[in-house]
Design an enzyme around this catalytic site. Structure first.
Site, PDB file in Angstrom:
ATOM      1  N   ASP A 247     -14.410  36.756 -33.869  1.00  0.00           N
ATOM      2  CA  ASP A 247     -14.047  35.858 -34.964  1.00  0.00           C
ATOM      3  C   ASP A 247     -14.680  36.326 -36.276  1.00  0.00           C
ATOM      4  OD1 ASP A 247     -12.801  33.569 -35.958  1.00  0.00           O
ATOM      5  OD2 ASP A 247     -14.594  32.327 -35.676  1.00  0.00           O
TER       6      ASP A 247
ATOM      7  N   GLU B 178      -6.515  36.379 -42.311  1.00  0.00           N
ATOM      8  CA  GLU B 178      -6.568  35.150 -43.104  1.00  0.00           C
ATOM      9  C   GLU B 178      -6.010  35.381 -44.495  1.00  0.00           C
ATOM     10  OE1 GLU B 178     -10.304  33.028 -43.075  1.00  0.00           O
ATOM     11  OE2 GLU B 178     -10.081  32.429 -45.168  1.00  0.00           O
TER      12      GLU B 178
HETATM   13 ZN   LIG Z   1     -13.072  30.414 -39.319  1.00  0.00          ZN
END
Ligand SMILES: [Zn+2]
Length: 279
Positions: free
Chosen positions: A83, A135
């Site tokens: 992550d 992202e």
């Molecule tokens: Zn995050």
């Protein structure tokens, strides 16, 4: 059960119209509890290890190996995910440890550099069978520089996915990282527009700050992967604090860490029901 690919658990969640719970590991107790909670719910789950977690442990190898071991022996499908990696070296290390999925976070870079760096990681990852998440839109809270008012534009999201070739997209729709209260207001209409504009599965970061009903609604509106970190740390720490407060002579970490671990397992099972993932 062996560790499974992110593509498998994402596809299963999408087919079922459910969310996929992705929970952040801090230590081995977290990883054990996340798997136990998923087993109690009868649900697939993602064990997420962040760049910050790897740094805390002095590298990804030991905590990554522990997660891989737990995934192999779990009674439910478990995918391993790196992550918020900002460096290619950690992505490479994760692939070497058997992680099938990485989130490459170039969101702090200017758009064109974000696209170029993410596309390179996606190409590299796809050659090795990795699922690559990225992202766009600067989800609030990380490093304290972004705002929960950030929003991802659907047309920009579609263009970004096309330009980078990523498999999943983290979008900014009102949540914010590291929230201690659960009162974020999600833009459900925007989630629907993003879902229609972007073929890749959508990822909700900062889900700890989102109330239960909004998490359920977010999945209904088109979110698939639901990332939770802070909420597990809250319940772990509250249980440890209570165990220590109840017995001033308590020194065995197994006694208070097990209280924290049990609390995380219960919260994971509960959240998997909230997002429709429990069987
Ligand atoms: Zn995050």
């Amino acid at each position: 059960m062996t560790a499974v690919s992110m593509a498998q658990v994402v596809a299963a969640a999408q087919d079922a119209g459910a969310g996929l719970g992705a929970f952040n590991v801090i230590g081995i107790e977290h990883a054990e509890a996340i798997v136990a909670g998923a087993e109690a719910a009868g649900s697939p789950v993602v064990l997420a290890v962040s760049e910050n977690c790897a740094a805390y442990h002095g590298g990804l190898a030991a905590i990554g190996a522990a997660c891989a071991c737990l995934a192999r022996s779990a009674a439910v499908p478990v995918a391993l995910h790196l992550d918020h990696a900002t460096g290619e070296d950690l992505v490479s290390a994760a692939a070497g440890l058997g992680f099938g999925s990485v989130m490459f976070d170039a969101s702090a870079l200017p758009y064109q550099r974000n696209v170029a760096a993410t596309a390179a990681v996606a190409r590299w990852g796809h050659e090795r069978g990795l699922w690559v998440e990225a992202e766009l839109g600067e989800i609030g809270g990380k490093d304290g520089v972004h705002s929960p008012a950030a929003r991802t534009d659907p047309a920009a999201a579609a263009a970004y996915v096309a330009a980078t070739g990523v498999d999943a997209l983290a979008v900014a729709v009102g949540s914010s990282h590291a929230m201690l209260t659960r009162d974020a207001v999600l833009d459900l209409g925007l989630i629907g527009r993003l879902r229609r504009a972007v073929a890749a599965p959508l990822v909700l970061h900062g889900s700890s700050g989102v109330p239960d009903q909004a998490l359920t609604a977010a999945v209904g509106a088109g979110m698939t992967k639901i990332n939770v970190a802070t909420q597990l740390n809250k319940v772990f720490t509250a249980a440890v604090r209570a165990a220590l407060a109840a017995d001033a002579a308590l020194v065995d970490p197994r006694r208070y860490c097990s209280a924290g671990r049990d609390a995380i397992a219960a919260e994971v099972a509960r959240l998997l029901k909230v997002i429709g993932a429990a069987r």
